[in-house]
Design a protein around this motif. Structure first.
Motif, short mmCIF file in Angstrom:
data_model
loop_
_atom_site.label_atom_id
_atom_site.label_comp_id
_atom_site.label_asym_id
_atom_site.label_seq_id
_atom_site.Cartn_x
_atom_site.Cartn_y
_atom_site.Cartn_z
N PHE A 83 -54.21 5.77 -34.45
CA PHE A 83 -55.06 5.79 -33.27
C PHE A 83 -56.50 6.17 -33.62
O PHE A 83 -57.45 5.55 -33.16
CB PHE A 83 -54.50 6.75 -32.22
N LEU A 84 -56.65 7.21 -34.46
CA LEU A 84 -57.99 7.66 -34.82
C LEU A 84 -58.76 6.59 -35.60
O LEU A 84 -59.94 6.34 -35.33
CB LEU A 84 -57.92 8.95 -35.63
N ILE A 85 -58.10 5.95 -36.54
CA ILE A 85 -58.77 4.92 -37.34
C ILE A 85 -59.17 3.74 -36.47
O ILE A 85 -60.30 3.23 -36.56
CB ILE A 85 -57.87 4.48 -38.51
N VAL A 86 -58.28 3.31 -35.61
CA VAL A 86 -58.58 2.16 -34.74
C VAL A 86 -59.69 2.54 -33.76
O VAL A 86 -60.61 1.74 -33.51
CB VAL A 86 -57.31 1.69 -34.01
N ALA A 87 -59.64 3.74 -33.21
CA ALA A 87 -60.66 4.18 -32.25
C ALA A 87 -62.04 4.25 -32.90
O ALA A 87 -63.04 3.82 -32.31
CB ALA A 87 -60.28 5.52 -31.66
N VAL A 88 -62.10 4.76 -34.12
CA VAL A 88 -63.40 4.88 -34.80
C VAL A 88 -63.94 3.50 -35.15
O VAL A 88 -65.14 3.23 -34.97
CB VAL A 88 -63.26 5.77 -36.06
N ALA A 89 -63.08 2.61 -35.62
CA ALA A 89 -63.53 1.26 -35.96
C ALA A 89 -63.98 0.50 -34.71
O ALA A 89 -65.00 -0.21 -34.74
CB ALA A 89 -62.43 0.49 -36.68
N MET A 90 -63.28 0.66 -33.62
CA MET A 90 -63.65 -0.04 -32.40
C MET A 90 -64.88 0.58 -31.75
O MET A 90 -65.61 -0.11 -31.03
CB MET A 90 -62.48 -0.04 -31.41
N THR A 91 -65.13 1.85 -32.00
CA THR A 91 -66.35 2.48 -31.49
C THR A 91 -67.58 1.82 -32.10
O THR A 91 -68.57 1.58 -31.41
CB THR A 91 -66.34 3.99 -31.77
N TYR A 92 -67.51 1.53 -33.39
CA TYR A 92 -68.63 0.83 -34.01
C TYR A 92 -68.83 -0.54 -33.36
O TYR A 92 -69.96 -0.92 -33.03
CB TYR A 92 -68.42 0.67 -35.52
N ASN A 93 -67.75 -1.28 -33.17
CA ASN A 93 -67.87 -2.59 -32.54
C ASN A 93 -68.46 -2.47 -31.13
O ASN A 93 -69.25 -3.30 -30.72
CB ASN A 93 -66.51 -3.28 -32.49
N ALA A 94 -68.07 -1.43 -30.41
CA ALA A 94 -68.58 -1.22 -29.05
C ALA A 94 -70.07 -0.90 -29.06
O ALA A 94 -70.80 -1.34 -28.18
CB ALA A 94 -67.80 -0.12 -28.36
N THR A 95 -70.52 -0.12 -30.05
CA THR A 95 -71.95 0.20 -30.11
C THR A 95 -72.79 -1.06 -30.38
O THR A 95 -73.89 -1.18 -29.85
CB THR A 95 -72.26 1.25 -31.20
N VAL A 96 -72.24 -1.96 -31.16
CA VAL A 96 -72.94 -3.22 -31.42
C VAL A 96 -72.99 -4.07 -30.15
O VAL A 96 -74.05 -4.59 -29.79
CB VAL A 96 -72.27 -4.00 -32.58
N LEU A 97 -71.84 -4.18 -29.49
CA LEU A 97 -71.80 -5.01 -28.28
C LEU A 97 -72.63 -4.42 -27.14
O LEU A 97 -73.17 -5.17 -26.32
CB LEU A 97 -70.35 -5.18 -27.82
N ALA A 98 -72.75 -3.10 -27.10
CA ALA A 98 -73.56 -2.46 -26.06
C ALA A 98 -75.05 -2.49 -26.38
O ALA A 98 -75.85 -2.05 -25.57
CB ALA A 98 -73.10 -1.02 -25.88
N GLN A 99 -75.39 -2.97 -27.55
CA GLN A 99 -76.77 -3.08 -28.02
C GLN A 99 -77.50 -1.74 -27.94
O GLN A 99 -78.60 -1.62 -27.40
CB GLN A 99 -77.53 -4.14 -27.23
N LEU A 100 -76.86 -0.72 -28.50
CA LEU A 100 -77.48 0.60 -28.54
C LEU A 100 -78.58 0.61 -29.60
O LEU A 100 -78.80 -0.37 -30.31
CB LEU A 100 -76.42 1.65 -28.82
N LYS A 101 -79.23 1.74 -29.73
CA LYS A 101 -80.34 1.85 -30.69
C LYS A 101 -79.81 1.66 -32.12
O LYS A 101 -78.68 2.04 -32.42
CB LYS A 101 -80.99 3.21 -30.57
N PRO A 102 -80.63 1.09 -32.99
CA PRO A 102 -80.19 0.84 -34.38
C PRO A 102 -79.73 2.10 -35.10
O PRO A 102 -78.77 2.05 -35.88
CB PRO A 102 -81.42 0.24 -35.05
#
Length: 94
Positions: free
Chosen positions: A51-70
């Motif tokens: 769960f932790l590994i998947v959550a951390v990896a998906m958090t990165y994908n979410a930050t990209v899709l949300a177009q957060l600051k670089p």
């Protein structure tokens, strides 16, 4: 700190290429970590690690899709890759 600044400036310089490579790297390294976790059993501890590994990896994908600051995206990538590499080395060494 100099290494971080250098990597971040290169990340910002080629933002779209870096984000794309980051998604691929985070997903591939995360899937290797997930495979190693599942190779060692299906208990509650392994499911928590998965769960932790998947959550951390998906958090990165979410930050990209949300177009957060670089800078936030870069930090999320570092955290994702670091967590996966720590799990991989932990399972390979112990």
């Amino acid at each position: 700190m100099q290494l971080y600044q250098t990597l971040f400036s290169r990340f910002k310089e080629m933002y779209y290429a870096s984000v794309t490579i980051g998604i691929i790297a985070s997903s591939c390294i995360g899937s290797i970590a997930a495979m190693l976790i599942l190779m060692n059993g299906y208990g509650l501890w392994q499911m928590f690690q998965l769960f932790l590994i998947v959550a951390v990896a998906m958090t990165y994908n979410a930050t990209v899709l949300a177009q957060l600051k670089p800078k936030f995206i870069f930090n999320a990538l570092l955290i994702s890759l670091s967590a996966s590499v720590i799990v991989i080395t932990g399972y390979l060494l112990f």
